[in-house]
Motif scaffolding. Structure first.
Motif, PDB file in Angstrom:
ATOM      1  N   PRO A 185       0.814  -1.223   0.000  1.00 27.95           N
ATOM      2  CA  PRO A 185       0.000   0.000   0.000  1.00 27.95           C
ATOM      3  C   PRO A 185       0.844   1.268   0.000  1.00 27.95           C
ATOM      4  CG  PRO A 185      -0.833  -1.582   1.612  1.00 27.95           C
ATOM      5  CD  PRO A 185       0.500  -2.100   1.144  1.00 27.95           C
ATOM      6  N   ASP A 186       0.211   2.357  -0.447  1.00 26.00           N
ATOM      7  CA  ASP A 186       0.802   3.691  -0.418  1.00 26.00           C
ATOM      8  C   ASP A 186       2.082   3.784  -1.254  1.00 26.00           C
ATOM      9  OD1 ASP A 186      -1.215   4.509   1.414  1.00 26.00           O
ATOM     10  OD2 ASP A 186      -0.055   3.642   3.058  1.00 26.00           O
ATOM     11  N   ARG A 187       2.215   2.901  -2.216  1.00 31.91           N
ATOM     12  CA  ARG A 187       3.376   2.864  -3.111  1.00 31.91           C
ATOM     13  C   ARG A 187       4.690   2.620  -2.367  1.00 31.91           C
ATOM     14  NH1 ARG A 187       2.209   3.699  -8.046  1.00 31.91           N
ATOM     15  NH2 ARG A 187       4.393   4.056  -8.625  1.00 31.91           N
ATOM     16  N   MET A 188       4.587   2.059  -1.171  1.00 32.58           N
ATOM     17  CA  MET A 188       5.780   1.714  -0.402  1.00 32.58           C
ATOM     18  C   MET A 188       6.121   0.236  -0.664  1.00 32.58           C
ATOM     19  SD  MET A 188       6.859   4.435   1.043  1.00 32.58           S
ATOM     20  CE  MET A 188       7.897   3.904   2.407  1.00 32.58           C
ATOM     21  N   HIS A 189       6.405  -0.042  -1.913  1.00 34.66           N
ATOM     22  CA  HIS A 189       6.608  -1.408  -2.355  1.00 34.66           C
ATOM     23  C   HIS A 189       7.945  -1.963  -1.857  1.00 34.66           C
ATOM     24  CE1 HIS A 189       3.301  -0.235  -4.831  1.00 34.66           C
ATOM     25  NE2 HIS A 189       4.033   0.515  -5.626  1.00 34.66           N
ATOM     26  N   ASP A 190       8.039  -3.294  -1.837  1.00 37.24           N
ATOM     27  CA  ASP A 190       9.301  -3.960  -1.533  1.00 37.24           C
ATOM     28  C   ASP A 190      10.002  -4.302  -2.838  1.00 37.24           C
ATOM     29  OD1 ASP A 190       9.172  -4.055   1.303  1.00 37.24           O
ATOM     30  OD2 ASP A 190       7.788  -5.750   1.190  1.00 37.24           O
ATOM     31  N   ARG A 191      11.275  -3.927  -2.934  1.00 35.73           N
ATOM     32  CA  ARG A 191      12.087  -4.241  -4.108  1.00 35.73           C
ATOM     33  C   ARG A 191      13.436  -4.767  -3.627  1.00 35.73           C
ATOM     34  NH1 ARG A 191      12.598   0.946  -7.784  1.00 35.73           N
ATOM     35  NH2 ARG A 191      13.646  -0.583  -9.110  1.00 35.73           N
ATOM     36  N   LEU A 192      13.668  -6.054  -3.828  1.00 35.35           N
ATOM     37  CA  LEU A 192      14.936  -6.668  -3.452  1.00 35.35           C
ATOM     38  C   LEU A 192      15.600  -7.218  -4.710  1.00 35.35           C
ATOM     39  CD1 LEU A 192      14.010  -8.531  -0.142  1.00 35.35           C
ATOM     40  CD2 LEU A 192      14.929  -6.232  -0.437  1.00 35.35           C
ATOM     41  N   ARG A 193      16.887  -6.960  -4.836  1.00 36.29           N
ATOM     42  CA  ARG A 193      17.582  -7.291  -6.070  1.00 36.29           C
ATOM     43  C   ARG A 193      18.844  -8.109  -5.798  1.00 36.29           C
ATOM     44  NH1 ARG A 193      19.653  -2.329  -9.694  1.00 36.29           N
ATOM     45  NH2 ARG A 193      21.033  -2.027  -7.881  1.00 36.29           N
ATOM     46  N   TYR A 194      19.039  -9.134  -6.651  1.00 36.38           N
ATOM     47  CA  TYR A 194      20.305  -9.844  -6.709  1.00 36.38           C
ATOM     48  C   TYR A 194      21.107  -9.202  -7.844  1.00 36.38           C
ATOM     49  CZ  TYR A 194      17.745 -13.619  -4.273  1.00 36.38           C
ATOM     50  OH  TYR A 194      16.992 -14.364  -3.400  1.00 36.38           O
ATOM     51  N   ARG A 195      22.345  -8.831  -7.565  1.00 27.42           N
ATOM     52  CA  ARG A 195      23.169  -8.163  -8.586  1.00 27.42           C
ATOM     53  C   ARG A 195      24.533  -8.833  -8.652  1.00 27.42           C
ATOM     54  NH1 ARG A 195      26.830  -4.168  -8.118  1.00 27.42           N
ATOM     55  NH2 ARG A 195      26.106  -3.610  -6.021  1.00 27.42           N
ATOM     56  N   LEU A 196      24.976  -9.099  -9.880  1.00 32.52           N
ATOM     57  CA  LEU A 196      26.280  -9.715 -10.093  1.00 32.52           C
ATOM     58  C   LEU A 196      27.356  -8.638  -9.954  1.00 32.52           C
ATOM     59  CD1 LEU A 196      27.698 -12.379 -10.881  1.00 32.52           C
ATOM     60  CD2 LEU A 196      27.485 -11.664 -13.280  1.00 32.52           C
ATOM     61  N   ALA A 197      28.080  -8.659  -8.840  1.00 30.51           N
ATOM     62  CA  ALA A 197      29.077  -7.626  -8.567  1.00 30.51           C
ATOM     63  C   ALA A 197      30.419  -7.953  -9.218  1.00 30.51           C
ATOM     64  CB  ALA A 197      29.255  -7.471  -7.057  1.00 30.51           C
ATOM     65  N   ALA A 198      30.695  -9.231  -9.388  1.00 32.26           N
ATOM     66  CA  ALA A 198      31.927  -9.714 -10.015  1.00 32.26           C
ATOM     67  C   ALA A 198      31.638 -11.144 -10.469  1.00 32.26           C
ATOM     68  CB  ALA A 198      33.094  -9.665  -9.029  1.00 32.26           C
ATOM     69  N   PRO A 199      32.443 -11.696 -11.367  1.00 35.87           N
ATOM     70  CA  PRO A 199      32.167 -13.062 -11.817  1.00 35.87           C
ATOM     71  C   PRO A 199      31.976 -14.025 -10.637  1.00 35.87           C
ATOM     72  CG  PRO A 199      33.868 -12.085 -13.175  1.00 35.87           C
ATOM     73  CD  PRO A 199      33.609 -11.103 -12.063  1.00 35.87           C
ATOM     74  N   GLY A 200      30.795 -14.638 -10.600  1.00 36.77           N
ATOM     75  CA  GLY A 200      30.499 -15.591  -9.545  1.00 36.77           C
ATOM     76  C   GLY A 200      30.161 -14.979  -8.202  1.00 36.77           C
ATOM     77  N   GLU A 201      30.112 -13.661  -8.112  1.00 37.93           N
ATOM     78  CA  GLU A 201      29.871 -12.990  -6.823  1.00 37.93           C
ATOM     79  C   GLU A 201      28.588 -12.159  -6.903  1.00 37.93           C
ATOM     80  OE1 GLU A 201      31.766  -9.408  -4.115  1.00 37.93           O
ATOM     81  OE2 GLU A 201      33.130 -10.617  -5.359  1.00 37.93           O
ATOM     82  N   TRP A 202      27.562 -12.613  -6.227  1.00 38.79           N
ATOM     83  CA  TRP A 202      26.278 -11.914  -6.203  1.00 38.79           C
ATOM     84  C   TRP A 202      26.090 -11.183  -4.894  1.00 38.79           C
ATOM     85  CZ3 TRP A 202      22.671 -11.783 -10.206  1.00 38.79           C
ATOM     86  CH2 TRP A 202      22.943 -12.618 -11.279  1.00 38.79           C
ATOM     87  N   VAL A 203      25.501  -9.997  -4.966  1.00 38.58           N
ATOM     88  CA  VAL A 203      25.127  -9.252  -3.763  1.00 38.58           C
ATOM     89  C   VAL A 203      23.619  -9.044  -3.807  1.00 38.58           C
ATOM     90  CG1 VAL A 203      27.351  -8.094  -3.575  1.00 38.58           C
ATOM     91  CG2 VAL A 203      25.499  -7.004  -4.877  1.00 38.58           C
ATOM     92  N   THR A 204      23.020  -8.866  -2.643  1.00 45.18           N
ATOM     93  CA  THR A 204      21.595  -8.533  -2.574  1.00 45.18           C
ATOM     94  C   THR A 204      21.462  -7.142  -1.995  1.00 45.18           C
ATOM     95  OG1 THR A 204      21.445  -9.661  -0.428  1.00 45.18           O
ATOM     96  CG2 THR A 204      20.795 -10.910  -2.377  1.00 45.18           C
ATOM     97  N   GLU A 205      20.457  -6.425  -2.478  1.00 48.51           N
ATOM     98  CA  GLU A 205      20.261  -5.040  -2.036  1.00 48.51           C
ATOM     99  C   GLU A 205      18.801  -4.651  -2.153  1.00 48.51           C
ATOM    100  OE1 GLU A 205      23.225  -3.334  -4.519  1.00 48.51           O
ATOM    101  OE2 GLU A 205      22.226  -3.918  -6.356  1.00 48.51           O
ATOM    102  N   ARG A 206      18.398  -3.736  -1.293  1.00 51.44           N
ATOM    103  CA  ARG A 206      17.032  -3.217  -1.334  1.00 51.44           C
ATOM    104  C   ARG A 206      17.041  -1.917  -2.104  1.00 51.44           C
ATOM    105  NH1 ARG A 206      12.055  -3.563   1.142  1.00 51.44           N
ATOM    106  NH2 ARG A 206      12.717  -5.296   2.483  1.00 51.44           N
ATOM    107  N   LEU A 207      16.022  -1.754  -2.977  1.00 51.51           N
ATOM    108  CA  LEU A 207      15.856  -0.536  -3.762  1.00 51.51           C
ATOM    109  C   LEU A 207      14.668   0.259  -3.242  1.00 51.51           C
ATOM    110  CD1 LEU A 207      16.301  -2.009  -7.351  1.00 51.51           C
ATOM    111  CD2 LEU A 207      18.072  -1.109  -5.826  1.00 51.51           C
ATOM    112  N   ALA A 208      14.764   1.566  -3.320  1.00 49.06           N
ATOM    113  CA  ALA A 208      13.620   2.411  -2.960  1.00 49.06           C
ATOM    114  C   ALA A 208      12.505   2.207  -3.972  1.00 49.06           C
ATOM    115  CB  ALA A 208      14.031   3.870  -2.930  1.00 49.06           C
ATOM    116  N   PRO A 209      11.244   2.221  -3.539  1.00 49.06           N
ATOM    117  CA  PRO A 209      10.126   1.985  -4.466  1.00 49.06           C
ATOM    118  C   PRO A 209       9.895   3.179  -5.387  1.00 49.06           C
ATOM    119  CG  PRO A 209       9.294   2.480  -2.286  1.00 49.06           C
ATOM    120  CD  PRO A 209      10.788   2.376  -2.154  1.00 49.06           C
TER     121      PRO A 209
END
Length: 209
Positions: A185-209
């Motif tokens: 609600p209220d456009r306060m959505h959840d956004r979680l992302r897996y991002r490839l930071a380097a070969p074979g190395e993934w990081v997770t991060e939260r994005l603002a909605p």
């Protein structure tokens, strides 16, 4: 009928799987179980050599830790875009669950054996259509397409199985980022992302909605 997905859902770090593939598998099976129409439909975005974007809906035909697979005519608009600029985005718009998954990554062709194995599993009409249609090209009218299809029917009347056209095949999007979006609600959505930071190395991060 009460729709459980009408209730507020959340997406927290505790909900998130250890890798994007497991998380996608969970959400994809949720979409199937919920009875969403065409849960494997995805919007594929590409750009040509000049950076002009285009998008279309295609069907996901497989996924694994290496990426997301779909099939197309390599001479189509998206095929031409990807030959010039081999990167794409995918969007899975699961509106009924207030969810979407957004993928970006490099696109590679499948090897010919994989393409031929999948092509052999298609209905014969779809196999003939892949030969008949010069996808994305301009045609004078519907009758041109129908005559091409009849010509292909005659050509392959005694051929079984129909071979895969040389201009048709599979593509795999190898992700460098996979975002999971959960509406709230209220456009306060959840956004979680897996991002490839380097070969074979993934990081997770939260994005603002």
């Amino acid at each position: 009928m009460r729709n459980e997905y009408a209730e507020e859902k959340t997406l927290s770090w505790d909900d998130l799987a250890a890798d994007w593939h497991t998380q996608f598998d969970r959400w994809f099976h949720d979409a199937v179980a919920a009875g969403l129409p065409e849960p494997n439909a995805m919007v594929v975005g590409t750009a040509d050599a000049d950076g002009r974007p285009s998008g279309r809906t295609v069907l996901l035909k497989g996924y694994d830790p290496a990426g997301f697979v779909f099939f197309t005519n390599y001479a189509s608009r998206k095929g031409g875009d990807l030959a010039a600029n081999p990167y794409a985005s995918l969007v899975f718009p699961w509106f009924g669950m207030q969810r979407q998954v957004v993928v970006t990554g490099r696109v590679d062709r499948l090897d010919r054996a994989e393409t031929e194995a999948y092509f052999a599993s298609r209905p014969r009409g779809s196999q003939l259509g892949a030969w008949a249609s010069t996808q994305s090209s301009v045609v004078a009218d519907r009758s041109v397409l129908e005559e091409r299809y009849r010509a292909v029917q005659r050509r392959f009347a005694d051929v079984e199985p129909v071979p895969a056209p040389p201009h048709w095949g599979g593509l795999r999007v190898r992700p460098d980022a996979v975002e999971f979006w959960q509406g709230r609600p209220d456009r306060m959505h959840d956004r979680l992302r897996y991002r490839l930071a380097a070969p074979g190395e993934w990081v997770t991060e939260r994005l603002a909605p």
